[in-house]
Design a protein around this motif. Structure first.
Motif, PDB file in Angstrom:
ATOM      1  N   ASP A  98       0.825  -1.207   0.000  1.00 54.70           N
ATOM      2  CA  ASP A  98       0.000   0.000   0.000  1.00 54.70           C
ATOM      3  C   ASP A  98       0.861   1.261   0.000  1.00 54.70           C
ATOM      4  OD1 ASP A  98      -2.282  -1.537  -0.022  1.00 54.70           O
ATOM      5  OD2 ASP A  98      -2.657  -1.333   2.134  1.00 54.70           O
ATOM      6  N   ALA A  99       1.956   1.238   0.750  1.00 52.81           N
ATOM      7  CA  ALA A  99       2.844   2.403   0.819  1.00 52.81           C
ATOM      8  C   ALA A  99       3.483   2.679  -0.542  1.00 52.81           C
ATOM      9  CB  ALA A  99       3.919   2.183   1.874  1.00 52.81           C
ATOM     10  N   ASP A 100       3.926   1.623  -1.232  1.00 54.44           N
ATOM     11  CA  ASP A 100       4.508   1.806  -2.563  1.00 54.44           C
ATOM     12  C   ASP A 100       3.461   2.301  -3.556  1.00 54.44           C
ATOM     13  OD1 ASP A 100       7.081   1.079  -1.850  1.00 54.44           O
ATOM     14  OD2 ASP A 100       6.831  -1.021  -2.464  1.00 54.44           O
ATOM     15  N   ALA A 101       2.271   1.748  -3.489  1.00 57.31           N
ATOM     16  CA  ALA A 101       1.205   2.179  -4.387  1.00 57.31           C
ATOM     17  C   ALA A 101       0.864   3.647  -4.159  1.00 57.31           C
ATOM     18  CB  ALA A 101      -0.041   1.309  -4.197  1.00 57.31           C
ATOM     19  N   ALA A 102       0.803   4.072  -2.908  1.00 56.82           N
ATOM     20  CA  ALA A 102       0.516   5.473  -2.596  1.00 56.82           C
ATOM     21  C   ALA A 102       1.630   6.380  -3.098  1.00 56.82           C
ATOM     22  CB  ALA A 102       0.328   5.648  -1.092  1.00 56.82           C
ATOM     23  N   HIS A 103       2.874   5.943  -2.934  1.00 54.32           N
ATOM     24  CA  HIS A 103       4.017   6.740  -3.412  1.00 54.32           C
ATOM     25  C   HIS A 103       3.967   6.894  -4.931  1.00 54.32           C
ATOM     26  CE1 HIS A 103       8.036   8.325  -3.822  1.00 54.32           C
ATOM     27  NE2 HIS A 103       8.297   7.350  -4.687  1.00 54.32           N
ATOM     28  N   ILE A 104       3.705   5.823  -5.642  1.00 55.62           N
ATOM     29  CA  ILE A 104       3.635   5.862  -7.101  1.00 55.62           C
ATOM     30  C   ILE A 104       2.466   6.733  -7.562  1.00 55.62           C
ATOM     31  CG2 ILE A 104       3.198   4.461  -9.159  1.00 55.62           C
ATOM     32  CD1 ILE A 104       4.755   2.191  -7.657  1.00 55.62           C
ATOM     33  N   ALA A 105       1.324   6.600  -6.890  1.00 54.78           N
ATOM     34  CA  ALA A 105       0.155   7.407  -7.258  1.00 54.78           C
ATOM     35  C   ALA A 105       0.443   8.897  -7.079  1.00 54.78           C
ATOM     36  CB  ALA A 105      -1.048   6.996  -6.426  1.00 54.78           C
ATOM     37  N   GLU A 106       1.089   9.251  -5.985  1.00 58.16           N
ATOM     38  CA  GLU A 106       1.404  10.661  -5.754  1.00 58.16           C
ATOM     39  C   GLU A 106       2.462  11.157  -6.736  1.00 58.16           C
ATOM     40  OE1 GLU A 106       2.586  13.742  -2.234  1.00 58.16           O
ATOM     41  OE2 GLU A 106       1.505  11.894  -1.803  1.00 58.16           O
ATOM     42  N   ALA A 107       3.450  10.343  -7.015  1.00 55.47           N
ATOM     43  CA  ALA A 107       4.531  10.753  -7.909  1.00 55.47           C
ATOM     44  C   ALA A 107       4.059  10.929  -9.353  1.00 55.47           C
ATOM     45  CB  ALA A 107       5.663   9.735  -7.856  1.00 55.47           C
ATOM     46  N   THR A 108       2.966  10.252  -9.727  1.00 59.50           N
ATOM     47  CA  THR A 108       2.490  10.334 -11.109  1.00 59.50           C
ATOM     48  C   THR A 108       1.169  11.079 -11.241  1.00 59.50           C
ATOM     49  OG1 THR A 108       1.411   8.167 -10.904  1.00 59.50           O
ATOM     50  CG2 THR A 108       3.661   8.185 -11.759  1.00 59.50           C
ATOM     51  N   SER A 109       0.686  11.667 -10.160  1.00 60.26           N
ATOM     52  CA  SER A 109      -0.619  12.335 -10.200  1.00 60.26           C
ATOM     53  C   SER A 109      -0.647  13.510 -11.180  1.00 60.26           C
ATOM     54  CB  SER A 109      -1.035  12.806  -8.807  1.00 60.26           C
ATOM     55  OG  SER A 109      -0.134  13.798  -8.343  1.00 60.26           O
ATOM     56  N   HIS A 110       0.517  14.115 -11.459  1.00 57.55           N
ATOM     57  CA  HIS A 110       0.559  15.233 -12.407  1.00 57.55           C
ATOM     58  C   HIS A 110       0.310  14.774 -13.845  1.00 57.55           C
ATOM     59  CE1 HIS A 110       4.578  13.518 -12.677  1.00 57.55           C
ATOM     60  NE2 HIS A 110       4.691  14.123 -13.861  1.00 57.55           N
ATOM     61  N   LEU A 111       0.293  13.481 -14.078  1.00 59.48           N
ATOM     62  CA  LEU A 111       0.090  12.951 -15.423  1.00 59.48           C
ATOM     63  C   LEU A 111      -1.390  12.764 -15.765  1.00 59.48           C
ATOM     64  CD1 LEU A 111       2.903  10.248 -15.385  1.00 59.48           C
ATOM     65  CD2 LEU A 111       2.987  12.536 -16.402  1.00 59.48           C
ATOM     66  N   THR A 112      -2.277  13.057 -14.821  1.00 62.67           N
ATOM     67  CA  THR A 112      -3.705  12.881 -15.071  1.00 62.67           C
ATOM     68  C   THR A 112      -4.317  14.178 -15.594  1.00 62.67           C
ATOM     69  OG1 THR A 112      -4.311  13.489 -12.823  1.00 62.67           O
ATOM     70  CG2 THR A 112      -3.890  11.152 -13.243  1.00 62.67           C
ATOM     71  N   ALA A 113      -5.438  14.063 -16.274  1.00 64.18           N
ATOM     72  CA  ALA A 113      -6.138  15.231 -16.791  1.00 64.18           C
ATOM     73  C   ALA A 113      -7.634  14.957 -16.788  1.00 64.18           C
ATOM     74  CB  ALA A 113      -5.678  15.554 -18.201  1.00 64.18           C
ATOM     75  N   ASP A 114      -8.407  16.015 -16.621  1.00 65.46           N
ATOM     76  CA  ASP A 114      -9.864  15.915 -16.652  1.00 65.46           C
ATOM     77  C   ASP A 114     -10.292  15.751 -18.111  1.00 65.46           C
ATOM     78  OD1 ASP A 114     -12.615  16.404 -16.768  1.00 65.46           O
ATOM     79  OD2 ASP A 114     -12.542  17.840 -15.121  1.00 65.46           O
ATOM     80  N   PRO A 115     -10.979  14.672 -18.459  1.00 63.88           N
ATOM     81  CA  PRO A 115     -11.383  14.456 -19.852  1.00 63.88           C
ATOM     82  C   PRO A 115     -12.235  15.596 -20.411  1.00 63.88           C
ATOM     83  CG  PRO A 115     -11.780  12.480 -18.552  1.00 63.88           C
ATOM     84  CD  PRO A 115     -11.382  13.555 -17.603  1.00 63.88           C
ATOM     85  N   ASP A 116     -13.088  16.191 -19.591  1.00 62.39           N
ATOM     86  CA  ASP A 116     -13.910  17.308 -20.073  1.00 62.39           C
ATOM     87  C   ASP A 116     -13.045  18.490 -20.480  1.00 62.39           C
ATOM     88  OD1 ASP A 116     -16.374  16.077 -19.852  1.00 62.39           O
ATOM     89  OD2 ASP A 116     -16.729  16.812 -17.816  1.00 62.39           O
ATOM     90  N   LEU A 117     -12.010  18.794 -19.691  1.00 60.55           N
ATOM     91  CA  LEU A 117     -11.121  19.902 -20.034  1.00 60.55           C
ATOM     92  C   LEU A 117     -10.336  19.600 -21.303  1.00 60.55           C
ATOM     93  CD1 LEU A 117      -9.771  20.853 -16.494  1.00 60.55           C
ATOM     94  CD2 LEU A 117     -11.616  21.943 -17.797  1.00 60.55           C
ATOM     95  N   CYS A 118      -9.917  18.353 -21.460  1.00 62.56           N
ATOM     96  CA  CYS A 118      -9.188  17.966 -22.669  1.00 62.56           C
ATOM     97  C   CYS A 118     -10.075  18.101 -23.902  1.00 62.56           C
ATOM     98  CB  CYS A 118      -8.691  16.533 -22.557  1.00 62.56           C
ATOM     99  SG  CYS A 118      -7.394  16.309 -21.335  1.00 62.56           S
ATOM    100  N   LEU A 119     -11.311  17.676 -23.804  1.00 64.76           N
ATOM    101  CA  LEU A 119     -12.239  17.772 -24.931  1.00 64.76           C
ATOM    102  C   LEU A 119     -12.519  19.226 -25.270  1.00 64.76           C
ATOM    103  CD1 LEU A 119     -14.001  16.417 -27.020  1.00 64.76           C
ATOM    104  CD2 LEU A 119     -15.807  16.262 -25.310  1.00 64.76           C
TER     105      LEU A 119
END
Length: 57
Positions: free
Chosen positions: A17-38
């Motif tokens: 869980d700790a590794d998963a949380a670290h990876i999720a936080e480290a890559t969170s900047h790679l996400t985007a709201d699909p509505d904004l992209c459209l």
């Protein structure tokens, strides 16, 4: 359900869980709201969204 058509078993390595949380936080900047992209895509092509149709008669 296992054993039924369409079921594909996969194996994935264990991730703590700790590794998963670290990876999720480290890559969170790679996400985007699909509505904004459209919206950005439509603006860049000169198109606009058509008005929504009313759901009632």
């Amino acid at each position: 359900m296992q054993g039924r058509p369409g079921f594909t078993p996969i194996r994935t390595p264990y991730v703590s869980d700790a590794d998963a949380a670290h990876i999720a936080e480290a890559t969170s900047h790679l996400t985007a709201d699909p509505d904004l992209c459209l919206d950005a895509l439509l603006r860049s092509t000169g198109r606009t969204t058509s008005p929504l149709l009313p759901l009632t008669k």
